[in-house]
Write a protein that holds these residues in place. Sequence first.
Motif, mmCIF file in Angstrom:
data_model
loop_
_atom_site.group_PDB
_atom_site.id
_atom_site.type_symbol
_atom_site.label_atom_id
_atom_site.label_comp_id
_atom_site.label_asym_id
_atom_site.label_seq_id
_atom_site.Cartn_x
_atom_site.Cartn_y
_atom_site.Cartn_z
ATOM 1 N N HIS A 162 2.510 -5.317 -3.055
ATOM 2 C CA HIS A 162 2.554 -5.051 -1.615
ATOM 3 C C HIS A 162 3.972 -4.666 -1.241
ATOM 4 C CE1 HIS A 162 1.293 -5.049 2.502
ATOM 5 N NE2 HIS A 162 2.162 -5.979 2.855
ATOM 6 N N CYS B 10 -2.053 -3.374 0.439
ATOM 7 C CA CYS B 10 -1.756 -4.065 -0.825
ATOM 8 C C CYS B 10 -2.706 -3.570 -1.917
ATOM 9 C CB CYS B 10 -1.842 -5.576 -0.674
ATOM 10 S SG CYS B 10 -3.507 -6.209 -0.494
ATOM 11 N N THR B 11 -2.251 -3.707 -3.159
ATOM 12 C CA THR B 11 -3.016 -3.259 -4.318
ATOM 13 C C THR B 11 -3.104 -4.384 -5.327
ATOM 14 O OG1 THR B 11 -2.370 -0.945 -4.050
ATOM 15 C CG2 THR B 11 -3.109 -1.610 -6.231
ATOM 16 N N THR C 130 -1.782 6.247 -4.231
ATOM 17 C CA THR C 130 -3.191 5.966 -4.503
ATOM 18 C C THR C 130 -3.291 5.094 -5.753
ATOM 19 O OG1 THR C 130 -3.508 7.894 -5.952
ATOM 20 C CG2 THR C 130 -3.839 8.216 -3.570
ATOM 21 N N PRO C 131 -4.382 4.353 -5.922
ATOM 22 C CA PRO C 131 -4.528 3.560 -7.151
ATOM 23 C C PRO C 131 -4.582 4.425 -8.403
ATOM 24 C CG PRO C 131 -6.533 3.485 -5.809
ATOM 25 C CD PRO C 131 -5.477 4.106 -4.969
ATOM 26 N N ALA D 33 -7.653 -0.906 -10.591
ATOM 27 C CA ALA D 33 -6.775 -1.065 -9.439
ATOM 28 C C ALA D 33 -7.595 -0.936 -8.163
ATOM 29 C CB ALA D 33 -5.668 -0.012 -9.459
ATOM 30 N N THR E 78 -6.992 -0.874 -3.947
ATOM 31 C CA THR E 78 -6.070 -0.804 -2.815
ATOM 32 C C THR E 78 -6.848 -1.061 -1.527
ATOM 33 O OG1 THR E 78 -4.584 0.748 -3.920
ATOM 34 C CG2 THR E 78 -4.474 0.655 -1.517
ATOM 35 N N ASP F 141 -7.362 -0.511 2.037
ATOM 36 C CA ASP F 141 -6.959 0.550 2.939
ATOM 37 C C ASP F 141 -7.958 0.681 4.068
ATOM 38 O OD1 ASP F 141 -5.723 2.742 4.085
ATOM 39 O OD2 ASP F 141 -6.611 4.166 2.688
#
Length: 365
Positions: A263, A299-300, A332-333, A360, A362, A364
Amino acid sequence: MANVGGIIPDRPGEVARSVRWLPAVLLVCGFLVDYFAPVQFSGAAFYSVAPMIAAALLSADGTILTGLCAIVADAVTLGHFGLLATGSGMSELMSITAVALGSVVINRLLLVRDARLRSAQSITATVQRAVLPAPPARVGALRIAARYEAAEQEADIGGDLYAVQTTPYGLRCIIGDVCGKGMDSVEAAIAVVGTFRMAADEEPTLAGVVARLDRALHLGAQRADRPWGRGEWFATALIAEFPPGTQEMRLINRGHAAPFLLHKAAVRAIEPTRRAVPLGLGLGDEPDLPDTVAMLPGCTVLLCTDGIHEARNRHGAFYDPQARLATVRFSTPNELLRKLIDDIDRHTAAPRSDDTALLAFTYDP
């Protein structure tokens, strides 16, 4: 099997485009040596090597053309110096002819091998898509990316696994690494993914999904009809879910590498509150209690197998994903996974020694 330009474009270890001209360069060198070097020097070695190189680099048409050019070039130079008329050059010409014919045979064998290899790669690619299908790019507020990198260049699937599935209980996923190598690990990976897909739709709790996975691996290890015999079936795994209507992730870690929460510029490993044994070894234990992680906008979460932790450079230094992730900038992931794999490759500067699976997510909204 011939192709335009005389090159087999998708042969394993494809050479640079400029190398396709090497047989022609050798023919020209041989011709120049014959015409301009003293008479005791011969270009026969160049004429012999050119068709052999062509057999490995060019198509059937290219190899035949190279062999004919070598024979003609040698015959012309021998005739120019009168060596054919006296018969002293016939042995050299026959040798080059034999090498040219042998090169055509070798080329055909290589083409057959390449066709079989492409067929095998097509089958394994189909198996990979069936076992490890690409997840949807977006589900609700989550953007998703997945990546699988095999240790062997020609391999497409191994013991690492992942799955992402939309269920009545939210988005659920698994990433794991089964014990063993070869077909035994592939069979175990298929069993884990298949069981997860059924359990994820049917079990109302994440602990129930994990219990089903435990049971499936434990029973699979007892099968006597397995072609490679009985053995221990177990897998480290991370099972997670994103419940609908919430901004959180729940996860259960069964002996797997900790995921990372990214993050802004901060990166932290999400360590489990309670250590647990891998799947297949936990029958009879207390039910798993999931950990909960808040998902803030932007956050991812990165889930990975131990391939990135075990990547070492030529000095033996391990790759540090937490430290390196702090330096990665991505939007982007998919971009995150691509940059991470590129960074690992730069660190090791060598072929991978272990399979690597990455997921991954994310948040969003």
